[in-house]
Motif scaffolding. Sequence first.
Motif, short mmCIF file in Angstrom:
data_model
loop_
_atom_site.label_atom_id
_atom_site.label_comp_id
_atom_site.label_asym_id
_atom_site.label_seq_id
_atom_site.Cartn_x
_atom_site.Cartn_y
_atom_site.Cartn_z
N ALA A 222 0.81 -1.21 0.00
CA ALA A 222 0.00 0.00 0.00
C ALA A 222 0.85 1.27 0.00
CB ALA A 222 -0.95 0.01 1.20
N VAL A 223 2.15 1.12 0.26
CA VAL A 223 3.03 2.28 0.37
C VAL A 223 4.25 2.07 -0.52
CG1 VAL A 223 4.50 3.61 1.95
CG2 VAL A 223 2.31 2.71 2.75
N GLU A 224 4.61 3.12 -1.25
CA GLU A 224 5.89 3.11 -1.97
C GLU A 224 6.71 4.29 -1.47
OE1 GLU A 224 6.07 3.77 -6.22
OE2 GLU A 224 4.86 5.58 -6.05
N LEU A 225 8.00 4.10 -1.42
CA LEU A 225 8.91 5.16 -1.04
C LEU A 225 9.74 5.50 -2.27
CD1 LEU A 225 10.74 5.69 2.19
CD2 LEU A 225 12.09 5.72 0.10
N VAL A 226 9.67 6.75 -2.71
CA VAL A 226 10.46 7.22 -3.85
C VAL A 226 11.53 8.14 -3.29
CG1 VAL A 226 10.43 8.45 -6.04
CG2 VAL A 226 8.43 7.09 -5.37
N ALA A 227 12.75 7.65 -3.25
CA ALA A 227 13.87 8.42 -2.72
C ALA A 227 14.62 9.05 -3.89
CB ALA A 227 14.80 7.52 -1.92
N VAL A 228 14.86 10.35 -3.81
CA VAL A 228 15.52 11.07 -4.89
C VAL A 228 16.92 11.47 -4.43
CG1 VAL A 228 15.43 13.05 -6.43
CG2 VAL A 228 13.30 11.95 -5.69
N ASP A 229 17.92 10.84 -5.02
CA ASP A 229 19.30 11.21 -4.75
C ASP A 229 19.60 12.47 -5.56
OD1 ASP A 229 22.01 11.49 -4.35
OD2 ASP A 229 22.56 9.69 -5.48
N ASP A 230 19.63 13.60 -4.89
CA ASP A 230 19.85 14.89 -5.55
C ASP A 230 21.36 15.15 -5.67
OD1 ASP A 230 19.43 17.37 -6.67
OD2 ASP A 230 18.87 18.34 -4.80
N ALA A 231 22.04 14.23 -6.35
CA ALA A 231 23.49 14.31 -6.57
C ALA A 231 24.23 14.59 -5.26
CB ALA A 231 23.82 15.36 -7.64
N SER A 232 23.89 13.83 -4.26
CA SER A 232 24.47 14.02 -2.93
C SER A 232 25.98 13.76 -2.96
CB SER A 232 23.79 13.07 -1.93
OG SER A 232 24.17 13.39 -0.62
N PRO A 233 26.77 14.64 -2.34
CA PRO A 233 28.22 14.50 -2.37
C PRO A 233 28.77 13.44 -1.42
CG PRO A 233 27.63 16.39 -1.04
CD PRO A 233 26.34 15.85 -1.63
N ASP A 234 27.92 12.92 -0.54
CA ASP A 234 28.37 11.90 0.41
C ASP A 234 27.92 10.52 -0.06
OD1 ASP A 234 25.67 12.10 0.88
OD2 ASP A 234 25.86 12.92 2.91
N ARG A 235 27.74 9.58 0.82
CA ARG A 235 27.40 8.20 0.47
C ARG A 235 25.88 7.97 0.35
NH1 ARG A 235 28.80 5.26 4.91
NH2 ARG A 235 27.82 3.56 3.83
N VAL B 142 14.50 4.31 -6.26
CA VAL B 142 15.50 5.38 -6.17
C VAL B 142 15.57 6.09 -7.51
CG1 VAL B 142 17.93 5.93 -5.76
CG2 VAL B 142 16.83 4.09 -4.46
N VAL B 143 15.47 7.40 -7.46
CA VAL B 143 15.67 8.26 -8.62
C VAL B 143 17.00 8.97 -8.39
CG1 VAL B 143 14.81 10.24 -9.92
CG2 VAL B 143 13.19 8.60 -8.90
N SER B 144 17.93 8.84 -9.32
CA SER B 144 19.25 9.46 -9.17
C SER B 144 19.38 10.61 -10.16
CB SER B 144 20.35 8.44 -9.43
OG SER B 144 20.29 7.41 -8.47
N LEU B 145 19.60 11.80 -9.62
CA LEU B 145 19.78 12.98 -10.46
C LEU B 145 21.26 13.17 -10.74
CD1 LEU B 145 17.25 15.41 -8.72
CD2 LEU B 145 16.87 13.81 -10.62
N THR B 146 21.60 13.64 -11.93
CA THR B 146 23.01 13.78 -12.32
C THR B 146 23.64 15.05 -11.79
OG1 THR B 146 22.36 14.79 -14.42
CG2 THR B 146 22.72 12.39 -14.39
N ARG B 147 22.82 16.01 -11.40
CA ARG B 147 23.34 17.24 -10.80
C ARG B 147 22.37 17.70 -9.72
NH1 ARG B 147 20.96 21.97 -12.51
NH2 ARG B 147 19.51 21.74 -14.23
N ASN B 148 22.91 18.43 -8.76
CA ASN B 148 22.09 18.93 -7.66
C ASN B 148 21.14 20.00 -8.19
OD1 ASN B 148 22.05 21.29 -5.33
ND2 ASN B 148 21.70 19.22 -4.57
N VAL B 149 19.84 19.80 -7.90
CA VAL B 149 18.82 20.74 -8.39
C VAL B 149 18.10 21.45 -7.25
CG1 VAL B 149 18.48 19.52 -10.57
CG2 VAL B 149 17.05 18.93 -8.60
#
Length: 105
Positions: A42-55, A72-79
């Motif tokens: 019933a629940v989905e978690l959509v985590a967006v990696d906003d080009a995080s500089p750490d791990r 997980v959605v991975s962005l190529t640059r911090n937005v």
Amino acid sequence: MVNEPTRSPLLSIVVPVHGVEAYLYQCLESILGGLPAEDADAVELVAVDDASPDRCGEMLRSYAAGRPQVRVVSLTRNVGLGLARNAGLAEATGRYVWFVDSDDW
């Protein structure tokens, strides 16, 4: 993106992530850790990696492994927070959407 859901969940929780390595696991567990097994679909978690500089990106991919309700959605640059939320919203498949900051629990 990791792990496609098998059916539309009732609730999508979008978590934009940037520079919160110390808090990330606690945040994710506070969302899904206490969820009863019968409610997992019933629940989905959509985590967006906003080009995080750490791990954070690595931590998100590891957390999503074996958890079909986590994507997980991975962005190529911090937005920034707003656009990262929008990126997660674009991927959300739930009837309802909730936003959680990655340093919250």
